[in-house]
Design an enzyme around this catalytic site. Structure first.
Site, PDB file in Angstrom:
ATOM      1  N   ASP A 206       0.840  -1.196   0.000  1.00 55.66           N
ATOM      2  CA  ASP A 206       0.000   0.000   0.000  1.00 55.66           C
ATOM      3  C   ASP A 206       0.879   1.251   0.000  1.00 55.66           C
ATOM      4  O   ASP A 206       1.338   1.692   1.053  1.00 55.66           O
ATOM      5  CB  ASP A 206      -0.923  -0.019   1.237  1.00 55.66           C
TER       6      ASP A 206
ATOM      7  N   LYS B 119       1.617   7.916   0.425  1.00 53.52           N
ATOM      8  CA  LYS B 119       2.004   7.951   1.839  1.00 53.52           C
ATOM      9  C   LYS B 119       3.393   8.575   1.983  1.00 53.52           C
ATOM     10  O   LYS B 119       4.194   8.509   1.055  1.00 53.52           O
ATOM     11  CB  LYS B 119       2.075   6.519   2.389  1.00 53.52           C
TER      12      LYS B 119
ATOM     13  N   GLU C 152      -7.909   2.477   0.199  1.00 54.61           N
ATOM     14  CA  GLU C 152      -8.113   1.458  -0.832  1.00 54.61           C
ATOM     15  C   GLU C 152      -8.695   0.159  -0.282  1.00 54.61           C
ATOM     16  O   GLU C 152      -9.359  -0.581  -1.009  1.00 54.61           O
ATOM     17  CB  GLU C 152      -6.783   1.177  -1.549  1.00 54.61           C
TER      18      GLU C 152
ATOM     19  N   ARG D 100     -11.093  -0.495   1.848  1.00 54.50           N
ATOM     20  CA  ARG D 100     -12.552  -0.589   1.838  1.00 54.50           C
ATOM     21  C   ARG D 100     -13.091  -0.777   0.422  1.00 54.50           C
ATOM     22  O   ARG D 100     -14.161  -1.344   0.240  1.00 54.50           O
ATOM     23  CB  ARG D 100     -13.151   0.640   2.538  1.00 54.50           C
TER      24      ARG D 100
END
Ligand code: BES
Ligand code: MN
Ligand code: ZN
Length: 519
Positions: free
Chosen positions: A281, A288, A360, A362
């Site tokens: 992720d 991030k 992402e 969910r």
């Protein structure tokens, strides 16, 4: 790495030819903290002629939980080493609490890396509590001895290898319930260890196609039915959420479905397990910060737990139907990535306005949940490293549970019974109101990017995709799935395997409810 060999013994621990004998050690608060060898250590204590506790005290032992003290036996017993593990205050019942034993056993087996064979002479009572106590000892030992194989190209000189054989002292080694605990613990620990292996794998080595292949390979020969949807099939099937997240990566997304059907049960109860499988992720376009981003290799811990739980289910053969759904994608920023502002049509037809591509999890879970509900299920348990908000509110060890209240309570109780604490959290109306979209059915996060009730936003969003009448709970394990600190008890560094044992406890619980149906 393979799990240690496990056997039961009922001969005198003082005469076992092993590299080390483990005993338990209590402190006695009413006796000024004086040490007391735990049940099971009698013959060892006798061999030391009354000097065992004073010697351990001399070495600094206090009996506090998880403390490990090693003592050379100098010929007093067959094994060259006695190792005392602290089990806390003298218990009021026949044995210490299971979690105390699980942690203590994990800690001592971890400390004994470098020894080949270890015997555990711990307090296994000769009564109705015995199976639970034995289970805790066996699990703690098998989980504490875990080590990730890693990727080093050269052997490490002087590195102490995990214990390779464990002998567990019990009142009667031929006892059927005790023997079935051994086979159960081997199955359960193998599932937890498999989860840890997948979580600890480097993200370049476990992108969605490779992860799907690994799960399929692990399921081979287990009797589980396997279905894998690739990128094209997901697109054609209308899995808008999985496609949106997965489209930014050159390694396409996958949805893996593993099904277990009990033999000889008419109309069994059905449980669906859904897991978040973001193999890495980055946050996507809403990228991030760099610090600590590598830990996002663990963002597939939910899918790993679901996949491994299914392997255990296939071996344990409960009398209910269990189906696992693993939603896999890599969240990358690229010229094909989804973007904030996109409106996505999900598998159940609802339209979602994307506000932050870093939410992402969910997106992929919503589709997997909707698919599970379309397939039909009575219970749905979903787990994911979903929000940093979980870590902020409940910390690194306690999972956040959202869903219908009765099911949340069930998850909490199951978690408590296995040492995987989980706490019910609400799904407030005002959080749903904050997710209203001007142009779609719902926003993916709070419309003004307000982080208030951060963890709850995830639960509120996922609720939209659960069919009416399904008992469901969402288990946010953002903190508990990955141990970024030092090893402790049976938790090693990195992947923890949470919530595999909670899932298995829930399955036992639901199977017990419907036991009369088995014929
Ligand atoms: N995978 C993260 C959540 C996470 C954070 C897991 C820390 C483990 C440790 C998730 O996809 C994420 O990025 N969540 C965002 C949601 C936000 C953008 C609404 C978060 O928590 O900040
Ligand atoms: Mn994210
Ligand atoms: Zn994520």
């Amino acid at each position: 790495m393979t799990q240690p060999r496990l056997s039961l013994v009922d001969t005198d621990p003082a005469e076992l030819a092993v590299d080390a004998i483990v005993i338990g050690l209590h402190s006695q608060p009413d006796e000024g903290g004086a040490l007391l060898p735990a049940a099971g250590a009698e013959s060892i204590a006798a061999a030391f002629d009354g000097k065992l506790t004073s010697t351990l005290a001399l070495l600094g032992a206090t009996g506090s939980p998880g403390e490990v003290t090693k003592l050379a036996t100098l010929g007093t017993i067959t094994a060259p080493l006695v190792v005392a593990v602290g089990l806390g205050d003298e218990p009021s019942g026949s044995a210490p609490a299971p979690e105390t034993l699980r942690r203590g056993t994990g800690a001592v087996v971890r400390a004994l890396a470098g020894s080949e064979t270890v015997a555990l002479a711990l307090p296994v009572p000769d009564d109705a509590d015995a199976p639970g106590v034995l289970r805790a000892i066996l699990e703690g030992a098998l989980l504490g001895s875990y080590r990730f194989a890693g990727y080093k190209t050269k052997p490490q000189p002087g590195r102490r290898e995990p214990v390779s054989a464990l002998q567990v002292h019990v009142p009667d080694a031929a006892d059927e319930p005790a023997r079935s605990e051994v086979s159960r613990a081997s199955i359960v620990a193998a599932a937890v260890r498999q989860t840890r292996d997948w979580v600890n794998a480097s993200p370049n080595n476990l992108r969605p196609p490779a992860f799907a292949d690994a799960v399929v390979a692990a399921a081979e020969g287990t009797g589980l039915q396997v279905e894998v949807l690739d990128f094209d099939e997901l697109k054609a099937g209308g899995y808008g959420g999985i496609v949106a997240v997965g489209q930014g990566s050159a390694a396409g997304p996958r949805l893996v479905k593993l099904s277990y059907t009990p033999a000889g049960v008419t109309d069994p109860k059905r449980v669906a397990l859904v897991g978040k499988g973001i193999t890495f992720d980055t946050g996507g376009i809403s990228i991030k910060p760099a610090a600590g981003m590598w830990e996002m290799k663990s963002d597939m811990a939910g899918a790993a737990a679901v996949g491994a739980t299914m392997l255990a289910v296939a071996a344990l053969e409960p009398g209910i139907a269990v189906t696992g759904y693993l939603a896999m994608a890599e969240n990358m920023p690229s010229g094909t990535a989804y973007r904030p502002g996109d409106v996505i049509t999900m598998f159940n037809g609802k339209r979602v306005e994307v506000l932050n591509t870093d939410a992402e999890g969910r997106m992929v879970l919503a589709d997997a949940i909707a698919r599970a509900c379309q397939d039909g299920t009575d219970y749905l348990f979903e787990t994911s490293t979903l929000t940093g908000g979980q870590v902020i509110s409940l910390g690194k060890r306690i999972a956040g549970v959202m869903g219908d209240p009765a099911t949340c309570e069930r998850v909490k109780a199951a978690g408590e019974s296995v040492g995987e604490p989980a706490w019910p959290m609400p799904l407030p109306d005002e959080v749903r109101k904050g997710m209203e979209s001007e142009i779609a059915d719902i926003c993916q996060t709070n419309s003004s990017m307000d982080r208030a009730g951060h963890m709850l936003q995830g639960g509120v969003f996922l609720r939209e995709f659960v069919a009416e009448g399904v008992d469901w709970a969402h288990i946010d394990v953002a903190g508990p799935a990955f141990n970024s600190g030092e090893p402790s008890g049976y938790l090693t560094k990195g992947g923890t395997g949470v919530p595999v044992r909670t899932f298995l406890a829930l399955i036992d619980d639901i199977a017990a409810d419907s036991a009369p149906l088995r014929g």
